[in-house]
Design a protein around this motif. Sequence first.
Motif, mmCIF file in Angstrom:
data_model
loop_
_atom_site.group_PDB
_atom_site.id
_atom_site.type_symbol
_atom_site.label_atom_id
_atom_site.label_comp_id
_atom_site.label_asym_id
_atom_site.label_seq_id
_atom_site.Cartn_x
_atom_site.Cartn_y
_atom_site.Cartn_z
ATOM 1 N N ASP A 36 53.319 29.851 46.298
ATOM 2 C CA ASP A 36 54.477 30.722 46.011
ATOM 3 C C ASP A 36 54.044 32.187 46.092
ATOM 4 O OD1 ASP A 36 56.017 28.441 45.573
ATOM 5 O OD2 ASP A 36 55.600 28.441 43.416
ATOM 6 N N ILE A 37 53.392 32.539 47.181
ATOM 7 C CA ILE A 37 52.746 33.849 47.298
ATOM 8 C C ILE A 37 53.793 34.941 47.532
ATOM 9 C CG2 ILE A 37 51.078 35.207 48.617
ATOM 10 C CD1 ILE A 37 49.667 32.588 49.327
ATOM 11 N N PRO A 38 53.834 35.941 46.667
ATOM 12 C CA PRO A 38 54.775 37.055 46.871
ATOM 13 C C PRO A 38 54.230 38.068 47.872
ATOM 14 C CG PRO A 38 53.585 37.365 44.827
ATOM 15 C CD PRO A 38 53.097 36.061 45.408
ATOM 16 N N SER A 39 54.880 39.214 47.965
ATOM 17 C CA SER A 39 54.473 40.239 48.913
ATOM 18 C C SER A 39 53.072 40.761 48.606
ATOM 19 C CB SER A 39 55.452 41.414 48.886
ATOM 20 O OG SER A 39 55.317 42.122 47.662
ATOM 21 N N PHE A 40 52.466 41.382 49.606
ATOM 22 C CA PHE A 40 51.133 41.961 49.410
ATOM 23 C C PHE A 40 51.149 42.950 48.257
ATOM 24 C CE2 PHE A 40 47.846 45.108 49.983
ATOM 25 C CZ PHE A 40 46.737 44.341 50.297
ATOM 26 N N GLN A 41 52.189 43.793 48.226
ATOM 27 C CA GLN A 41 52.253 44.820 47.179
ATOM 28 C C GLN A 41 52.342 44.212 45.787
ATOM 29 O OE1 GLN A 41 54.107 44.707 49.983
ATOM 30 N NE2 GLN A 41 54.717 46.761 50.668
ATOM 31 N N GLU A 42 53.063 43.080 45.637
ATOM 32 C CA GLU A 42 53.183 42.436 44.329
ATOM 33 C C GLU A 42 51.854 41.834 43.888
ATOM 34 O OE1 GLU A 42 57.116 40.229 43.575
ATOM 35 O OE2 GLU A 42 57.056 40.447 45.755
ATOM 36 N N VAL A 43 51.150 41.184 44.812
ATOM 37 C CA VAL A 43 49.842 40.612 44.479
ATOM 38 C C VAL A 43 48.863 41.732 44.125
ATOM 39 C CG1 VAL A 43 47.884 39.289 45.357
ATOM 40 C CG2 VAL A 43 50.213 38.564 45.900
ATOM 41 N N GLU A 44 48.905 42.792 44.907
ATOM 42 C CA GLU A 44 48.019 43.932 44.662
ATOM 43 C C GLU A 44 48.304 44.551 43.289
ATOM 44 O OE1 GLU A 44 46.497 47.328 47.621
ATOM 45 O OE2 GLU A 44 48.604 47.541 47.080
ATOM 46 N N GLU A 45 49.581 44.695 42.949
ATOM 47 C CA GLU A 45 49.962 45.278 41.653
ATOM 48 C C GLU A 45 49.434 44.420 40.512
ATOM 49 O OE1 GLU A 45 51.287 48.390 39.622
ATOM 50 O OE2 GLU A 45 51.582 48.225 41.787
ATOM 51 N N GLU A 46 49.527 43.100 40.649
ATOM 52 C CA GLU A 46 49.014 42.201 39.609
ATOM 53 C C GLU A 46 47.503 42.344 39.482
ATOM 54 O OE1 GLU A 46 49.303 39.205 36.613
ATOM 55 O OE2 GLU A 46 50.754 40.572 37.536
ATOM 56 N N ALA A 47 46.813 42.438 40.613
ATOM 57 C CA ALA A 47 45.351 42.581 40.585
ATOM 58 C C ALA A 47 44.929 43.875 39.906
ATOM 59 C CB ALA A 47 44.805 42.528 42.010
ATOM 60 N N LEU A 48 45.661 44.942 40.167
ATOM 61 C CA LEU A 48 45.276 46.250 39.640
ATOM 62 C C LEU A 48 45.525 46.398 38.140
ATOM 63 C CD1 LEU A 48 46.385 48.476 42.646
ATOM 64 C CD2 LEU A 48 44.045 47.936 41.938
ATOM 65 N N LYS A 49 46.224 45.423 37.539
ATOM 66 C CA LYS A 49 46.335 45.414 36.078
ATOM 67 C C LYS A 49 44.946 45.313 35.454
ATOM 68 C CE LYS A 49 50.921 43.234 35.790
ATOM 69 N NZ LYS A 49 51.650 42.013 35.361
ATOM 70 N N ALA A 50 44.041 44.621 36.148
ATOM 71 C CA ALA A 50 42.665 44.493 35.640
ATOM 72 C C ALA A 50 42.009 45.852 35.484
ATOM 73 C CB ALA A 50 41.851 43.597 36.585
ATOM 74 N N GLU A 51 42.238 46.724 36.456
ATOM 75 C CA GLU A 51 41.652 48.059 36.411
ATOM 76 C C GLU A 51 42.203 48.852 35.223
ATOM 77 O OE1 GLU A 51 40.200 50.349 40.163
ATOM 78 O OE2 GLU A 51 42.332 50.802 39.866
ATOM 79 N N ALA A 52 43.501 48.710 34.993
ATOM 80 C CA ALA A 52 44.119 49.416 33.866
ATOM 81 C C ALA A 52 43.577 48.918 32.524
ATOM 82 C CB ALA A 52 45.639 49.223 33.920
ATOM 83 N N ILE A 53 43.361 47.612 32.419
ATOM 84 C CA ILE A 53 42.815 47.050 31.175
ATOM 85 C C ILE A 53 41.393 47.546 30.952
ATOM 86 C CG2 ILE A 53 42.008 44.895 30.115
ATOM 87 C CD1 ILE A 53 44.475 43.553 31.435
ATOM 88 N N LEU A 54 40.583 47.588 32.002
ATOM 89 C CA LEU A 54 39.216 48.067 31.866
ATOM 90 C C LEU A 54 39.181 49.547 31.492
ATOM 91 C CD1 LEU A 54 37.490 46.317 34.908
ATOM 92 C CD2 LEU A 54 37.321 45.679 32.501
ATOM 93 N N SER A 55 40.068 50.333 32.072
ATOM 94 C CA SER A 55 40.110 51.771 31.751
ATOM 95 C C SER A 55 40.523 52.003 30.313
ATOM 96 C CB SER A 55 41.099 52.481 32.690
ATOM 97 O OG SER A 55 40.665 52.414 34.030
ATOM 98 N N LYS A 56 41.500 51.221 29.845
ATOM 99 C CA LYS A 56 41.959 51.348 28.458
ATOM 100 C C LYS A 56 40.845 50.949 27.497
ATOM 101 C CE LYS A 56 45.586 49.790 25.304
ATOM 102 N NZ LYS A 56 46.812 48.946 25.163
ATOM 103 N N ALA A 57 40.130 49.884 27.813
ATOM 104 C CA ALA A 57 39.047 49.415 26.937
ATOM 105 C C ALA A 57 37.914 50.453 26.889
ATOM 106 C CB ALA A 57 38.513 48.071 27.419
ATOM 107 N N ALA A 58 37.622 51.073 28.028
ATOM 108 C CA ALA A 58 36.541 52.074 28.083
ATOM 109 C C ALA A 58 36.883 53.308 27.277
ATOM 110 C CB ALA A 58 36.260 52.437 29.533
ATOM 111 N N ALA A 59 38.176 53.602 27.126
ATOM 112 C CA ALA A 59 38.609 54.813 26.415
ATOM 113 C C ALA A 59 38.596 54.653 24.902
ATOM 114 C CB ALA A 59 40.016 55.203 26.880
ATOM 115 N N LEU A 60 38.496 53.391 24.452
ATOM 116 C CA LEU A 60 38.535 53.134 22.998
ATOM 117 C C LEU A 60 37.223 53.483 22.325
ATOM 118 C CD1 LEU A 60 40.457 49.725 22.959
ATOM 119 C CD2 LEU A 60 41.360 52.004 22.445
#
Length: 271
Positions: A247-271
Amino acid sequence: MGHIGIGLRKEHYPYLKQEAPVRVSWFEAITENYMDSKGKPLAMLEKVRENFPVALHGVSLSILGGTFPNPKYFERWRELIDRIQPFLVSDHLCWTEEGGNYLHDLLPFPFTKEFLDFAVERVDRVQEILGRKILLENVSTYLRFEQSEMQEWEFIRELALRSGCGLLLDINNVYVNSMNHGFSAEEYLRSVPWDRVGQIHIAGHTDTGEFLFDTHSRPVAQEVWDLFSRFSSKIKDLPILLEWDDDIPSFQEVEEEALKAEAILSKAAAL
């Protein structure tokens, strides 16, 4: 190389052919999709490789299976490795065939000392044939063996230490197994030999009501993101791959989901 990658899937070839913007830093290709191809799929992989690092991730090695090694498989595998020059080569710690009959599933095995010796021997053979270290992934499972003498994380720790292989740690599979078999996902992740972990996988699963099923057909569950966040200090310097295989969505949707990881890591590093 940046941290975040996604799986290279044929559904996204049209987007990638346009040389449209790509925000992830690397791609992971399923080894068998390109091993036997001399046509368009291989040409697409080579085009991607011109611009991005690529990891090769296999699904049919059957390192613990009955028919091993398969000389033709290894020959084609080595040819693809030489051609693509991946930064990582991986497969699964499981068996997928018996007597030459491929079952098209990643099947479990008992966590015994005898089977550990057997697995170490098999890993040594693979790394000797390829002339390089491989990473092996922990798989999702739906049954356990009464014969098991140790926990899954104890088995993979000993395998990595004794064989020198690396680990591809799938956080979703850890969570799925913890719910299916009733152990602590946090204990599993605390016990992993993180110095042997060379890559992280995250993916979505399906709750059937009776058990969790590793479908790779939806966004990452919040519980998996929570585990990812809690172990961010271990994960932060590793290549992270989002799998989305059905059930693969568009490239942009998959990419957006993957980049949540980067946001979580950045938030954790700022704590």
